[in-house]
Design a protein around this motif. Structure first.
Motif, PDB file in Angstrom:
ATOM      1  N   UNK A 366      73.218 -36.138 -49.349  1.00 19.40           N
ATOM      2  CA  UNK A 366      74.131 -36.897 -50.104  1.00 19.40           C
ATOM      3  C   UNK A 366      73.400 -37.272 -51.415  1.00 19.40           C
ATOM      4  N   UNK A 367      72.187 -37.519 -51.447  1.00 19.48           N
ATOM      5  CA  UNK A 367      71.429 -37.818 -52.347  1.00 19.48           C
ATOM      6  C   UNK A 367      71.189 -36.512 -53.425  1.00 19.48           C
ATOM      7  N   UNK A 368      71.257 -35.317 -52.741  1.00 19.83           N
ATOM      8  CA  UNK A 368      71.508 -33.974 -53.863  1.00 19.83           C
ATOM      9  C   UNK A 368      72.949 -34.111 -54.364  1.00 19.83           C
ATOM     10  N   UNK A 369      73.747 -34.430 -53.733  1.00 18.32           N
ATOM     11  CA  UNK A 369      75.078 -34.448 -54.121  1.00 18.32           C
ATOM     12  C   UNK A 369      75.205 -35.354 -55.299  1.00 18.32           C
ATOM     13  N   UNK A 370      74.560 -36.760 -55.008  1.00 21.10           N
ATOM     14  CA  UNK A 370      74.692 -37.594 -56.211  1.00 21.10           C
ATOM     15  C   UNK A 370      73.803 -37.113 -57.235  1.00 21.10           C
ATOM     16  N   UNK A 371      72.806 -36.565 -57.205  1.00 23.86           N
ATOM     17  CA  UNK A 371      72.137 -36.148 -58.230  1.00 23.86           C
ATOM     18  C   UNK A 371      72.619 -34.977 -59.176  1.00 23.86           C
ATOM     19  N   UNK A 372      73.304 -33.977 -58.407  1.00 20.98           N
ATOM     20  CA  UNK A 372      74.049 -33.018 -59.166  1.00 20.98           C
ATOM     21  C   UNK A 372      75.289 -33.721 -59.769  1.00 20.98           C
ATOM     22  N   UNK A 373      75.950 -34.686 -59.275  1.00 17.10           N
ATOM     23  CA  UNK A 373      76.930 -35.447 -60.297  1.00 17.10           C
ATOM     24  C   UNK A 373      76.257 -36.149 -61.440  1.00 17.10           C
ATOM     25  N   UNK A 374      75.460 -36.769 -61.429  1.00 16.81           N
ATOM     26  CA  UNK A 374      74.844 -37.262 -62.451  1.00 16.81           C
ATOM     27  C   UNK A 374      74.368 -36.394 -63.519  1.00 16.81           C
ATOM     28  N   UNK A 375      73.894 -35.378 -63.198  1.00 17.75           N
ATOM     29  CA  UNK A 375      73.502 -34.233 -63.974  1.00 17.75           C
ATOM     30  C   UNK A 375      74.561 -33.189 -64.518  1.00 17.75           C
ATOM     31  N   UNK A 376      75.395 -33.067 -64.119  1.00 21.19           N
ATOM     32  CA  UNK A 376      76.684 -32.068 -64.137  1.00 21.19           C
ATOM     33  C   UNK A 376      76.804 -32.014 -65.511  1.00 21.19           C
ATOM     34  N   UNK A 377      76.655 -33.007 -66.679  1.00 23.74           N
ATOM     35  CA  UNK A 377      77.109 -32.657 -67.913  1.00 23.74           C
ATOM     36  C   UNK A 377      75.930 -33.092 -69.039  1.00 23.74           C
ATOM     37  N   UNK A 378      74.666 -33.224 -68.436  1.00 28.61           N
ATOM     38  CA  UNK A 378      73.489 -33.484 -69.339  1.00 28.61           C
ATOM     39  C   UNK A 378      73.286 -32.364 -70.162  1.00 28.61           C
ATOM     40  N   UNK A 379      73.704 -31.128 -69.906  1.00 30.22           N
ATOM     41  CA  UNK A 379      73.150 -29.848 -70.747  1.00 30.22           C
ATOM     42  C   UNK A 379      74.395 -29.139 -71.591  1.00 30.22           C
ATOM     43  N   UNK A 380      75.165 -30.260 -71.880  1.00 27.31           N
ATOM     44  CA  UNK A 380      76.627 -29.840 -72.669  1.00 27.31           C
ATOM     45  C   UNK A 380      76.136 -29.264 -74.194  1.00 27.31           C
ATOM     46  N   UNK A 381      75.036 -29.426 -74.615  1.00 23.05           N
ATOM     47  CA  UNK A 381      74.636 -29.071 -75.983  1.00 23.05           C
ATOM     48  C   UNK A 381      74.158 -27.643 -75.847  1.00 23.05           C
ATOM     49  N   UNK A 382      73.899 -27.186 -74.818  1.00 24.96           N
ATOM     50  CA  UNK A 382      73.214 -25.810 -74.798  1.00 24.96           C
ATOM     51  C   UNK A 382      74.786 -24.811 -75.042  1.00 24.96           C
TER      52      UNK A 382
END
Length: 516
Positions: A366-382
């Motif tokens: 679940x902590x990996x699921x949580x981490x993925x949710x938090x990071x899902x959009x941080x690279x949108x500028x690429x």
């Protein structure tokens, strides 16, 4: 267990609310540390109040202050001059960054006849006060550095420098017994009698260390540049696909095989293959002799390489307990979302949305699921063509604490599928062996759920969409409120069907009316 209810998790249990916005913790936003060791002098400036802070600046100069110390009793003159010059530079850099420095010196400076004179010279030339720590304090700070990366961990921490080697036990997030020794490579070079002479000294010293530390059969955490160099060579020997040293795992057999590997190869040729400096490589054979005896003596259940040590331990020292107790991965991901996501805070709603697909999962998953949710959009500028590769590289190579290598690759693969349906032809293929087939499948499902959920942006106050998942029947129901129903357009439908296919499920979509 069937996930048939709309999840409600406003405080992100069991993780708690984000902490990095707390004013007391924001005071830690930029912390500078100078570590004056027997072999190197390093400046690290930590940035960000998350539990796993970023390395804002990191520079190392190989000075070999402790070279020849056993014979002369004094610091190496050339190394002393280089160290002073480096510290002067570091002090100026820190002032330019608006950062105050804390400086510590270890074995070479504390044992040299001219150690106090060197500290006075640094103070006179740079204005920087040096805190000379004894061996037990060095062991304690190194152990605290390990605790920064592994909260609540237990085992034996071994920190090797140029002129000393320290041991400390950790259990339940606390540092216990500590001891120091002269088993640093720069000291071993000066021992008479060649390899046999060194082996006798190492064996006798290790017996004394065992007498102090007692039985240690838990994890062995290795801290220090020489250990990391040996781990890098072990990766080369194994043809290991992920070149991240932190959390790299070895066992007793690997230590024996790599020690033989080092002995059988030309050091210069091997150095060039793995990218180790001349100064570091010259110490590796001596460190390998120590490591073999260390493992034989304490017989750990496994061995983990830690990139965190004294410098991180000094940062840990300044953290309030409520921050120490937090999960370093989750706090780092929260910090990244707040700083870089287009819609900070949506990660929490996305976690609530995808959580039913992982009903019954263990907390580690679940902590990996949580981490993925938090990071899902941080690279949108690429660039859109490279986002999948970018997020995979960020997850597998970034400085994130509290992540095993297989967890790094899982997180990277999930985020890759956030932007791309297929993984063929990506960098993941080289790392596929790190994950089991079941883990690859879970990562794909998570990534495709993120890919679909990212299309359902709505106000936090609006009841939008949620899953009902019956894994035994392989039945997935998507429920949409009347307000959210228009969001389920053609592209969203295609992404939903891709998720359904990965689950091997039957699916239905239901719009929930106000009458329902």
């Amino acid at each position: 267990m069937d996930g048939t209810t709309e999840p409600t998790n406003p405080d992100w249990e069991p993780f708690g609310r984000p902490l990095f916005a707390d004013p007391d913790i924001r005071a830690l936003s930029r912390v500078g540390v100078v570590d004056i060791g027997s072999n190197s002098v390093r400046l690290v400036v930590f940035d960000g109040a998350a539990r796993s802070p970023a390395y804002f600046y990191n520079e190392k100069i190989m000075c070999a202050l402790g070279k020849g110390l056993g014979e002369t009793g004094k610091l190496n003159p050339e190394g002393r001059a280089r160290a002073l010059k480096a510290i002067h530079r570091f002090q100026l850099l820190a002032r330019g960054m608006g950062t105050e420095l804390s400086a510590v010196a270890t074995a070479a400076v504390r044992s040299a006849e001219d150690g106090a004179d060197f500290c006075a010279e640094v103070k006179r030339e740079t204005g920087l006060d040096i805190y000379v720590i004894d061996g037990e304090e060095e062991a304690r700070l190194s152990a605290q550095g390990v605790l920064l990366g592994w909260p609540g961990s237990y085992g034996l921490v071994c920190d090797i420098g140029g002129s000393s080697m320290e041991l400390a036990e950790i259990s339940g997030g606390q540092v216990g017994r500590r001891v120091t020794s002269d088993l640093g490579p720069l000291k071993l070079i000066d021992i008479k009698g060649g390899k046999k002479g060194r082996e006798a000294v190492i064996k006798e010293t290790m017996k004394k260390l065992e007498a102090v530390m007692g039985s240690q059969r838990d994890r062995l955490f290795l801290v220090g540049g020489s250990w990391r160099a040996i781990a890098r060579i072990d990766m080369e020997r194994r043809n290991y696909p992920l070149h991240v040293l932190h959390e790299y795992r070895m066992d007793a057999s690997a230590v024996r095989d790599t020690a033989k590997f080092i002995a059988q190869h030309d050091l210069e040729e091997l150095r060039q293959r793995v990218g180790i400096s001349d100064a570091r490589m010259s110490l590796v054979p001596y460190a390998a002799e120590v490591l073999r005896r260390l493992v034989q003596t304490f017989r750990p259940k496994d061995i983990a390489i830690s990139s965190y040590g004294i410098r991180e331990g000094m940062l840990f020292e300044q953290m309030p307990q409520k921050l120490r107790d937090r999960d370093p991965l989750i706090e780092a991901c929260r910090h990244a979302e707040a700083k870089d996501a287009r819609l900070p805070g949506y990660g929490k709603r996305l976690f609530q949305f995808v959580e039913p697909l992982f009903a019954g999962a263990r907390p580690a998953k679940l902590r990996l699921v949580k981490a993925a949710c938090l990071l899902h959009d941080v690279s949108w500028r690429a660039h859109p063509d490279y986002r999948a590769e970018t997020v995979f590289d960020n997850a597998t190579r970034a400085n994130l604490g509290g992540l095993k290598h297989e967890e790094r690759v899982f997180l990277g693969l999930a985020l890759l599928h956030r932007y791309r349906n297929k993984r063929e032809g990506t960098r993941f293929e080289a790392m596929a062996s790190i994950l089991s087939d079941a883990e690859i499948q879970d990562a794909e499902v998570l990534g495709k759920a993120l890919r679909f959920g990212a299309m359902l942006w709505m106000s936090e106050k609006t009841r939008g969409a949620w899953f009902e998942w019956r894994p035994r029947k392989r039945q997935l129901t998507l429920r949409l409120s009347e307000e959210a129903a228009p969001l389920y357009g053609e592209v969203a439908e295609a992404r939903f069907q891709s998720l359904v296919k990965s689950l091997g499920a039957e699916a239905e979509v239901k719009v929930v009316t106000s009458a329902d």
